[in-house]
Design an enzyme around this catalytic site. Structure first.
Site, short mmCIF file in Angstrom:
data_model
loop_
_atom_site.label_atom_id
_atom_site.label_comp_id
_atom_site.label_asym_id
_atom_site.label_seq_id
_atom_site.Cartn_x
_atom_site.Cartn_y
_atom_site.Cartn_z
CE LYS A 149 -3.80 1.97 2.81
NZ LYS A 149 -4.61 1.73 4.01
CB SER A 177 -8.05 3.51 3.17
OG SER A 177 -7.16 2.88 4.08
CB SER A 192 -8.10 0.53 5.93
OG SER A 192 -8.82 1.71 5.82
N1 GLN Z 1 -12.82 3.90 6.77
C1 GLN Z 1 -12.23 4.31 8.00
C2 GLN Z 1 -11.84 5.75 7.89
O1 GLN Z 1 -12.14 6.34 6.92
C3 GLN Z 1 -11.04 3.46 8.31
C4 GLN Z 1 -9.85 3.78 7.51
C5 GLN Z 1 -8.67 2.93 7.84
O2 GLN Z 1 -8.79 1.88 8.47
N2 GLN Z 1 -7.50 3.41 7.46
O3 GLN Z 1 -11.24 6.32 8.74
#
Ligand code: GLN
Length: 493
Positions: free
Chosen positions: A80, A155, A179
């Site tokens: 990532k 994400s 994420s």
């Molecule tokens: N969707 C969650 C957020 O927007 C989690 C994101 C993540 O785990 N990096 O914060």
């Protein structure tokens, strides 16, 4: 070609060991495939084919000299784009870091290199890992290989899509509120969020430091065990990393046959759960029962407060972490600033996208004097209550079973309201607040052919048990063998 690109680490490492294929051939196959189809998937922000090939050749030379480093040696693994690799771009999918090249390796990167993996490509994600659909990427969204009109989740959407589309054997994602697990569920792959502290965060672009964890995204549970074994363990560069003996997770898969006591948190099966997902998860419950597991309802009574607590703590930490992007030391620097304050203002206004700005503003607000006690401090207290709920449940059961996501992959552009997106994480966020390990494994498909994920939540630092529990399910089903139709067409064309 499609054969090779959908094989597991276990299968490919076997073929590398017998000399049936070389790492250079394997890596070339992934490069060619990614070049031919990633315009449509956009799982990658960038890749360096020459560098990957050089790593593959080095792996083949080691092997020829009898110095192979184990199952990951010569296997193409994607990271990532929030994980640092020396000499490679590190953008966090943000204009702020569009031209940034990392001068150092993250600890996970160094460990994968040590294990001989071929580091292959920088994977698309939501900007600074904030989002649930990869639509917040400043470089354009990634698509879901099962339906290119839909999101891959987020994400770590690029990390999930790359595995699902056969563009990488395995990848790393990061998980602050879901994420790794949510995109794994939406793309039909395995995603493991380790216990907070098991994997070093050194070299991970920080979002919310008390929640962030790096973890593997793979085709199978066994592959996740192999990847976790390579990256886990204490690191003196991360003071929150835990000192412990790291078991041989792969070997432990077979040594822990259960049966387990499994809890079903009532609060995770209510309103808002897609009925097809509910039915698939019910089938998984029936499977574990048939294996002799005791399955019973449990309660995590503070679940309704998880989302609010998360969006106070995560934004507070983000506002502090992202203060370093000031246009002075690195990152985007505005060209027409009049003075220092103007430079900060313009660089940040130009460099950050709307969701990141929203979080910084919210986080600054909840930390500001007069509001700190009412929001931040209170959220910290509620966080403790949420963690206690889980620990109390673990007095009666060994693991928890829930859906990973309340909904399957949705259409690109469908959820334009930020709150609608935040709701995608209702089943994953509590795990981060409590610091627990959890895994998402494929558990079926909707009638429309979209993958469904099952979440299993374990006890702190008991990843070996969690992986074994997931492995039992996976072995009895063939979900991980299914291929998206697009990927089959793409490789024959
Ligand atoms: N969707 C969650 C957020 O927007 C989690 C994101 C993540 O785990 N990096 O914060």
């Amino acid at each position: 070609m499609s054969e090779l690109v959908f094989q597991t680490i276990t299968e490919l490492s076997g073929r590398l060991a017998t000399g049936e294929i070389s790492s250079a051939e394997l890596t070339r196959t992934f490069i060619a495939r990614t070049k031919s189809l990633d315009q449509r998937v956009h799982a990658f922000n960038s890749f360096d084919a020459g560098d990957a090939l050089a790593q593959a050749v080095a792996s083949d030379e080691r092997r020829a000299a009898g110095q192979s480093r184990g199952p990951l040696d010569g296997i193409p693994v994607g990271l990532k784009d929030v994980i640092a690799v020396t000499g490679q771009p590190l953008t966090a999918s943000s204009r702020m870091l569009a031209n940034f090249v990392s001068p150092y390796d993250a600890t996970v990167t160094a460990r994968l290199k040590q294990a001989g993996a071929v580091l292959w490509g920088r994977l698309n994600c939501d900007e600074f890992a904030m989002g649930s659909s990869t639509e917040n990427s400043a470089f354009g969204p990634a698509a879901n290989p099962w339906d290119l009109a839909r999101v891959p989740g987020g994400s770590s959407g690029g990390s999930a899509a790359a595995v699902a589309a056969g563009e990488a054997v395995a990848t790393l994602g990061s998980d602050t509120g879901g994420s790794i697990r949510q995109p794994a569920a939406l793309c039909g792959v395995v995603g493991l969020k380790p216990t907070y502290g098991l994997v070093s965060r050194y070299g991970l672009v920080a979002f919310a430091s008390s929640l962030d964890q790096i973890g593997p995204m793979t085709r199978t549970v066994e592959d996740a065990a192999i990847m976790l074994g390579a990256i886990a363990g204490h690191d003196e560069n991360d003071s929150t990393s835990y000192r412990s003996q790291i078991p041989d997770y792969r070997a432990e898969l077979k040594r822990r046959p259960g049966p387990w006591r499994i809890g079903l948190p009532r609060e995770y099966f209510g309103e808002g759960l897609d009925p097809e997902i509910g039915a698939a998860v019910e089938q998984a419950v029936a499977f574990y029962r048939a294996q002799g597991c005791e399955v019973k309802p449990v309660s995590l009574p503070h679940t309704p407060y998880c989302l609010d607590t998360y969006y106070i703590i995560a934004t507070a930490e983000a506002s502090s972490n992202l203060a370093r992007f000031d246009g002075v030391r690195y990152g985007h620097r505005s060209k027409d600033a009049k003075d220092a304050v103007d430079l900060y203002f313009k660089s940040r206004s130009e460099g950050f996208g709307p969701e990141v700005k929203r979080r910084i503003i919210l986080g600054t607000y909840v930390l500001s004097s007069g509001y700190y006690d009412a929001f931040y401090l209170r959220a910290q207290k509620v966080r403790t209550l949420i963690r206690r709920d889980f620990l109390k449940a673990y007095e009666e059961v060994d693991a928890l079973l829930t859906p990973t996501s309340p909904v399957p992959a949705f259409k690109l552009g469908e959820k334009s309201d930020p709150l609608a997106l935040y709701l995608c994480d209702i089943y994953t966020i509590g795990v981060n607040l409590a610091g627990l390990p959890a895994i998402s494994v494929p558990c079926g498909f909707t009638r429309a052919g979209l993958p469904i994920g099952l979440q299993l939540i374990g006890q702190p630092f008991q990843e070996a048990d969690l992986l074994a529990l997931a492995h039992v399910y996976e072995r009895a089903h063939d979900w991980c063998r299914r291929r998206p139709a697009f990927a089959a067409v793409a490789s024959s064309g």
